[in-house]
Enzyme design. Structure first.
Site, PDB file in Angstrom:
ATOM      1  N   CYS A 194      31.021 -24.030  24.203  1.00 21.44           N
ATOM      2  CA  CYS A 194      29.781 -23.406  23.732  1.00 21.44           C
ATOM      3  C   CYS A 194      28.565 -24.258  24.115  1.00 21.44           C
ATOM      4  CB  CYS A 194      29.869 -23.141  22.233  1.00 21.44           C
ATOM      5  SG  CYS A 194      28.690 -21.892  21.669  1.00 21.44           S
ATOM      6  N   HIS A 205      35.183 -20.527  21.133  1.00 20.00           N
ATOM      7  CA  HIS A 205      35.662 -21.400  20.062  1.00 20.00           C
ATOM      8  C   HIS A 205      37.097 -20.999  19.700  1.00 20.00           C
ATOM      9  CE1 HIS A 205      31.827 -23.309  19.137  1.00 20.00           C
ATOM     10  NE2 HIS A 205      31.243 -22.120  19.198  1.00 20.00           N
TER      11      HIS A 205
END
Length: 501
Positions: A330, A437
């Site tokens: 991310c 994630h």
């Protein structure tokens, strides 16, 4: 409608989240339909539900303890700090916007209808709601228009238990002070106190318990021992982050960014035999790990500047130049690229150069990407080549689009819950970045990485085939419930619950 009971604390990290989770498991074990609830949570670690909505991870843990699917109604307001004075405000899983603390303080009572709609909906479906407070009700500067501590107790007509952390010292003063700083009306809501994180001889503590009860005329409902229980809990972050020892055959370093988010991405490695996970903040702590991970962050630009100023950027670049693996997730993925642009002032605005380890640029967008995804690796080379064709699941939470600058192929195809398909991930030999994630949670992904790292060192990885994460979590929740049953006067707690306010 469900009966309610609320756990508040004398301070942050008093153990509210864990006690709430434990009570949820106890009530569920006793045959009740139970749900957790926290009107407002401030956290950098969030979760995407099956509906694609964002909520705090503490309530996810409590939902699991309740044998429930995480539901955004359990945490209708989530505040994600973007700086020391500003937070992204998420209501019912959707972004409302970024607000300075002062503006949110004035605005928050307008969210009471959203809070009560979520609460009442849960209350109609369950027998018991276990509500968690935030921080402390003794923060008198925040009492005005409170919606999360005594203000929430009043809205739900919920009796309150106050938890104090004796491990920090001064627990009697903090419990007494917390009680005395409440109004006469609020004192009527407090039905018991809990001493948490106790180590030592209980007999030595008992005179203090009696004196406290004589002072405030509120019973102590139990003394909870300091517990060695492995549950995802933001209160235990300091223990996880304090690990600086490289004791395993494979040494993984996670860069502890100032606004690190979704730290649970790396938990899977901590359960693997022969693997150590360290969180570092200084170049001197890097040493010679087998893998460096740049994690997610709530402020990519600010944390990239910190990485540069701390000297860690230079250390990571030197490490990568030696052909050693770096994995970005991310915000960490965004940092790996050449350029980051923020034309809409999603974070700080402007443009900044990245680490340049991946030939890509990121442009921040006003709309957040938020979805659970399934994917498959392809086009991977170098040290990560073994991941090709492996399947993974996870979730995206980001406000940027990363684009390769030289026609490089993305390394995975993602299928979202709505059926949409898109590409993700870029690889450059020993460098890999992704927006997903939870990408390591699929056992074969983590095992492939560890097996490759061990083979580089001439070692053989032997996976624990009997390990099941869901079973492991449930055993830990049961251990927590057993410990609380032994420590707390559950008969009194049930009486408080049934009598209500």
């Amino acid at each position: 409608m469900a009966k309610a009971i609320m756990v508040q604390g004398t301070m942050s990290n008093a153990g509210k989240s864990i006690i709430t989770a434990g009570l949820c498991r106890i009530f569920a074990q006793d045959g009740y339909k139970v749900a957790p609830f926290k009107s407002q949570n401030m956290a950098l670690n969030s979760y995407i539900t099956k509906d694609g909505l964002e909520m705090g991870r503490a309530q996810v843990v409590q939902a699991e303890a309740s044998y429930k699917e995480p539901d955004v109604r359990m945490n209708p307001i989530l505040l994600k700090p973007t700086s020391n004075r500003t937070s992204q405000v998420i209501v019912n899983g959707e972004i409302l916007g970024n607000m300075p603390a002062g503006d949110y303080f004035k605005y928050k009572t307008k969210l009471i209808p959203d809070i009560m709609k979520a609460y009442n909906s849960l209350a109609e479906e369950n027998d018991i709601i276990v509500i968690e407070g935030a921080g402390s009700p003794a923060e008198i500067n925040l009492k005005q228009e409170d919606i999360v501590n005594m203000g929430m107790a009043k809205l739900a007509k919920a009796p309150v238990l106050i938890a104090g952390d004796i491990d920090q010292g001064g627990v009697f003063a903090s419990l007494y002070g917390t009680y005395m700083l409440q109004s006469e009306e609020e004192k009527q809501y407090i039905k018991g106190t809990i001493i948490n994180k106790f180590r030592g001889d209980l007999k030595i503590l008992e005179p203090g318990l009696k004196m406290l009860e004589d002072l405030i005329h509120i019973p102590t409902l139990g003394v909870v021992p300091y517990m060695d229980i492995d549950i995802d809990d933001e209160d235990s972050l300091s223990d996880r982050f304090s690990n600086k020892n490289s004791g395993g055959d494979v040494d993984i370093v996670v860069i502890r960014l100032p606004r690190i988010s979704n730290f649970t991405d790396f938990n899977v490695f901590e359960y693997m035999e022969g693997v150590s996970v360290r969180y570092i903040t200084k170049p001197s702590q890097l040493k010679n790990p087998d893998l460096v991970i740049l994690p997610g962050t709530k402020n990519t630009l600010g944390d990239l500047k910190w990485l540069r100023e701390s000297g860690l950027e230079a250390s990571i670049l030197k490490y990568a130049a030696e052909g050693k693996p770096v994995f970005g997730i991310c915000g960490g993925y965004q940092m790996l690229g050449k350029t980051l642009k923020d034309p809409w002032h999603v974070e700080e605005g402007g443009e900044i150069s990245g680490l340049g380890l991946i030939n890509a640029e990121t442009v921040f967008e006003r709309e957040k990407t938020r979805s659970r995804v399934k994917g498959q690796f392809h086009h991977l080379s170098g040290i990560f080549e073994g991941l090709n064709h492996k399947i993974f699941e996870g979730y995206e939470i980001h406000m940027g689009i990363t684009t390769p600058l030289g026609g490089e192929a993305f390394t995975s195809s993602l299928e979202a819950m709505d059926g949409g398909v898109k590409s993700d991930g870029l690889c450059s030999n020993n460098i890999y970045g992704t927006y997903v994630h939870g990408i390591f949670d699929e056992g074969q992904v983590a095992e492939t990485i560890i097996r490759t790292l061990m083979e580089k060192k001439g070692l053989v990885y032997e996976p624990n085939k009997n390990f099941n994460m869901v079973e492991y979590k449930n055993k830990e929740y049961d251990k927590l419930a057993d410990a609380l049953r032994k420590a707390l006067d559950m008969e009194a707690i049930y009486r408080i619950l049934n009598e209500g306010i």
